[in-house]
Design a protein around this motif. Sequence first.
Motif, PDB file in Angstrom:
ATOM      1  N   ILE A 388      39.543  23.958  44.912  1.00  0.00           N
ATOM      2  CA  ILE A 388      40.084  24.096  45.830  1.00  0.00           C
ATOM      3  C   ILE A 388      39.109  23.765  47.502  1.00  0.00           C
ATOM      4  O   ILE A 388      40.199  23.357  48.254  1.00  0.00           O
ATOM      5  N   ARG A 389      38.314  23.135  47.526  1.00  0.00           N
ATOM      6  CA  ARG A 389      37.633  22.294  48.207  1.00  0.00           C
ATOM      7  C   ARG A 389      39.298  20.820  48.767  1.00  0.00           C
ATOM      8  O   ARG A 389      39.144  20.607  49.697  1.00  0.00           O
ATOM      9  N   LYS A 390      39.241  20.719  47.561  1.00  0.00           N
ATOM     10  CA  LYS A 390      40.158  19.318  47.641  1.00  0.00           C
ATOM     11  C   LYS A 390      41.771  20.198  48.192  1.00  0.00           C
ATOM     12  O   LYS A 390      42.036  18.944  48.119  1.00  0.00           O
ATOM     13  N   GLY A 391      41.631  21.373  48.577  1.00  0.00           N
ATOM     14  CA  GLY A 391      43.075  21.457  48.419  1.00  0.00           C
ATOM     15  C   GLY A 391      44.486  22.143  46.954  1.00  0.00           C
ATOM     16  O   GLY A 391      45.657  22.389  47.476  1.00  0.00           O
ATOM     17  N   GLN A 392      43.419  22.228  46.384  1.00  0.00           N
ATOM     18  CA  GLN A 392      43.798  22.268  44.996  1.00  0.00           C
ATOM     19  C   GLN A 392      43.987  24.187  44.723  1.00  0.00           C
ATOM     20  O   GLN A 392      43.200  24.298  45.115  1.00  0.00           O
ATOM     21  N   GLU A 393      44.737  24.463  43.747  1.00  0.00           N
ATOM     22  CA  GLU A 393      44.279  25.877  43.117  1.00  0.00           C
ATOM     23  C   GLU A 393      43.571  26.345  42.340  1.00  0.00           C
ATOM     24  O   GLU A 393      43.165  27.271  42.364  1.00  0.00           O
ATOM     25  N   GLY A 394      43.211  25.282  41.887  1.00  0.00           N
ATOM     26  CA  GLY A 394      42.163  25.961  40.396  1.00  0.00           C
ATOM     27  C   GLY A 394      43.468  26.522  39.182  1.00  0.00           C
ATOM     28  O   GLY A 394      44.627  25.910  39.478  1.00  0.00           O
ATOM     29  N   ASP A 395      42.601  26.218  37.799  1.00  0.00           N
ATOM     30  CA  ASP A 395      43.769  27.427  37.245  1.00  0.00           C
ATOM     31  C   ASP A 395      43.692  29.130  37.222  1.00  0.00           C
ATOM     32  O   ASP A 395      43.676  29.780  36.869  1.00  0.00           O
ATOM     33  N   GLY A 396      42.746  29.602  37.874  1.00  0.00           N
ATOM     34  CA  GLY A 396      42.940  30.644  38.681  1.00  0.00           C
ATOM     35  C   GLY A 396      41.886  31.982  38.251  1.00  0.00           C
ATOM     36  O   GLY A 396      42.148  33.302  38.677  1.00  0.00           O
ATOM     37  N   ARG A 397      41.520  31.005  37.178  1.00  0.00           N
ATOM     38  CA  ARG A 397      40.657  31.829  36.161  1.00  0.00           C
ATOM     39  C   ARG A 397      39.120  32.837  36.747  1.00  0.00           C
ATOM     40  O   ARG A 397      39.144  34.297  36.732  1.00  0.00           O
ATOM     41  N   PHE A 398      38.566  32.218  38.148  1.00  0.00           N
ATOM     42  CA  PHE A 398      37.630  32.979  38.477  1.00  0.00           C
ATOM     43  C   PHE A 398      38.587  32.575  40.219  1.00  0.00           C
ATOM     44  O   PHE A 398      37.738  33.871  40.806  1.00  0.00           O
ATOM     45  N   PHE A 399      39.228  32.574  41.038  1.00  0.00           N
ATOM     46  CA  PHE A 399      39.674  32.450  42.068  1.00  0.00           C
ATOM     47  C   PHE A 399      41.134  32.352  42.189  1.00  0.00           C
ATOM     48  O   PHE A 399      41.405  31.318  42.196  1.00  0.00           O
ATOM     49  N   ARG A 400      41.057  33.717  42.823  1.00  0.00           N
ATOM     50  CA  ARG A 400      43.107  33.229  42.628  1.00  0.00           C
ATOM     51  C   ARG A 400      43.406  33.813  43.643  1.00  0.00           C
ATOM     52  O   ARG A 400      42.642  34.680  44.889  1.00  0.00           O
ATOM     53  N   LYS A 401      44.657  32.703  44.290  1.00  0.00           N
ATOM     54  CA  LYS A 401      44.943  32.755  45.742  1.00  0.00           C
ATOM     55  C   LYS A 401      45.396  33.945  45.597  1.00  0.00           C
ATOM     56  O   LYS A 401      46.613  34.524  44.905  1.00  0.00           O
ATOM     57  N   LEU A 402      45.361  34.435  46.981  1.00  0.00           N
ATOM     58  CA  LEU A 402      46.462  35.277  47.551  1.00  0.00           C
ATOM     59  C   LEU A 402      47.488  34.744  47.910  1.00  0.00           C
ATOM     60  O   LEU A 402      47.632  33.671  48.775  1.00  0.00           O
ATOM     61  N   GLN A 403      48.470  35.436  48.189  1.00  0.00           N
ATOM     62  CA  GLN A 403      50.109  34.940  48.615  1.00  0.00           C
ATOM     63  C   GLN A 403      50.748  35.865  49.049  1.00  0.00           C
ATOM     64  O   GLN A 403      49.850  36.778  49.291  1.00  0.00           O
TER      65      GLN A 403
END
Length: 403
Positions: A388-403
Motif C-alpha cells: 500500500i505504501r508503494k501505491g499497490q493494493e496488496g492482496d486485500g486480506r487485511f486491508f480492503r480498498k474502498l471503491q
Amino acid sequence: MKQGNERGRRILLAFALLLFCLSGCGNAEKKEADSTVTEGKASSSLTEDMWLGLTVEARVENVYASEYRIDRLSGGFSRITIREQEYLIVPPGAEIPEGIPKEVTVIRRPKEKIYVASSSAMSFFQALGILDKVGYTSTRAADWAEEEIRNAVDQDRITYVGKYNAPDYEWLMQEGASIAVENTMLLHSPKTKEQLEQLGIPVLIEYSSYEKHPMGRLEWVRVYGCILGMEEEADRYFAAEDARFRKITAEAEKNNEENSAVGPAVFAYFYMNPNGYVSIQRPGSYVAEMIRLAGGTYFYSSDTEEDTAGGNMNLQTDRFYEAAKDADVLIYNGAIYGPPEGLMQLTEDYPLLKDFKAVQSGRVYVTGDNLFQGVTHMNDVLEELAAIRKGQEGDGRFFRKLQ
C-alpha cells in the motif's frame, strides 16, 4: 654470608612475586571465564541456581519479547514468568515437587481439551498445527475472522462454552478441560479465575498484546511451545518468521532511501466514534509501529507521555482534520462499529473526509477483526502495508480498498 643472605632474599622475593602473579592471573582468568558463562546464559541476567528444589539450567533468550521469561529446569520442568506470575510446567509422568507456594500455578503439559478464551492466542495453536488440541473457546463461530477456526467452531470440533467471564463451568469440568488460556480481560472478573481454579483448571493469563514490538507479540509462540512440549517446533517457526521480518523491514528501509526526495508515505489509522470524536491509535501503539516497520510514517505525533503510549485515544474532529487531511493513506478500523460498504458511504456519513488528500486520490482502506486475531500473521500484514505504501493494493486480506 651477607652475599648468601642477599641471594636468599632475592630468591624469596622472586618466589613471592611469582606466586602473586599466578594468583592474580588465575583470578583474572576465572573472572573472565565466569563473565563469559554469565553473558552466554543470556545477556538474560540468570542469577538463580535453584527454584522449588529444581536446578535452573538455562534461560531462554528473548529476541523482542519483554512480557515473559522462560527458564529451563532440571528433570524436564520449565518455569514461565509472566509479569509477577510464575508457572511451573510439569512434563508428562513427572511428580510435582513438594511445597509449591500457592501463588505458583502448576500446569501439567496438556495434550488436548485446552480452553482458549483469548481469541488472539488461538493463532498460536493454529501456527503450531495443533488446533485439534483445542477443545473450547469463548468466541462464537461468526466472530472468528480465520476461516479454519470459524469452521472448527461451527462444526463443534471446538466447542463454544459461553463468554470468557461466564463460561459453562459444569461443561468444562465434566469434559476435563486441561488448562484455560485467558487474556487480561479476566483481571476484571477475578471470580471467574477463582472458579476455574477451584475446578482444578489452571489459568494462564497472557500479555502478548502488551508487547511494544510487533515481533514481541509473535514471539509468544515460544510460550505455547513450552507449555505444550513443542519447544523445537516453536523455535523453528519463530526463527523463520524473524528472518522474514528482517527481510521485509530491510527492503522497506532501502526503498525509502532510494526515494528519500519524496519521503515515506503518511498513514492515518482511525474510526469515527458515535460520541462525536475520532478514535485513533496512539503513536506508541502496535498499529503505529507496524506502519513504521513497513516503511511508512504515522500521521499523529506528540511529545506528551500519555499520547506516545500504546492503545487508543480520542481526538476532536478539528484536531484530527488538521493532523490527517494531508495523509497519503487512510485506514478505517472497521472492527469496532463495522466497516463502511464503500468510499461514497464513508464520505456521506462523514463529510469532513471529502477533501482529504487520500480520499481524493482513492487511497482509502478498511480493516476488520483479522488484523488483531491473527497475531502470527504479522509479516503478512507488513507485506500488505508495504505494498500500500508503494501505491499497490496488496492482496486485500487485511486491508480492503474502498471503491
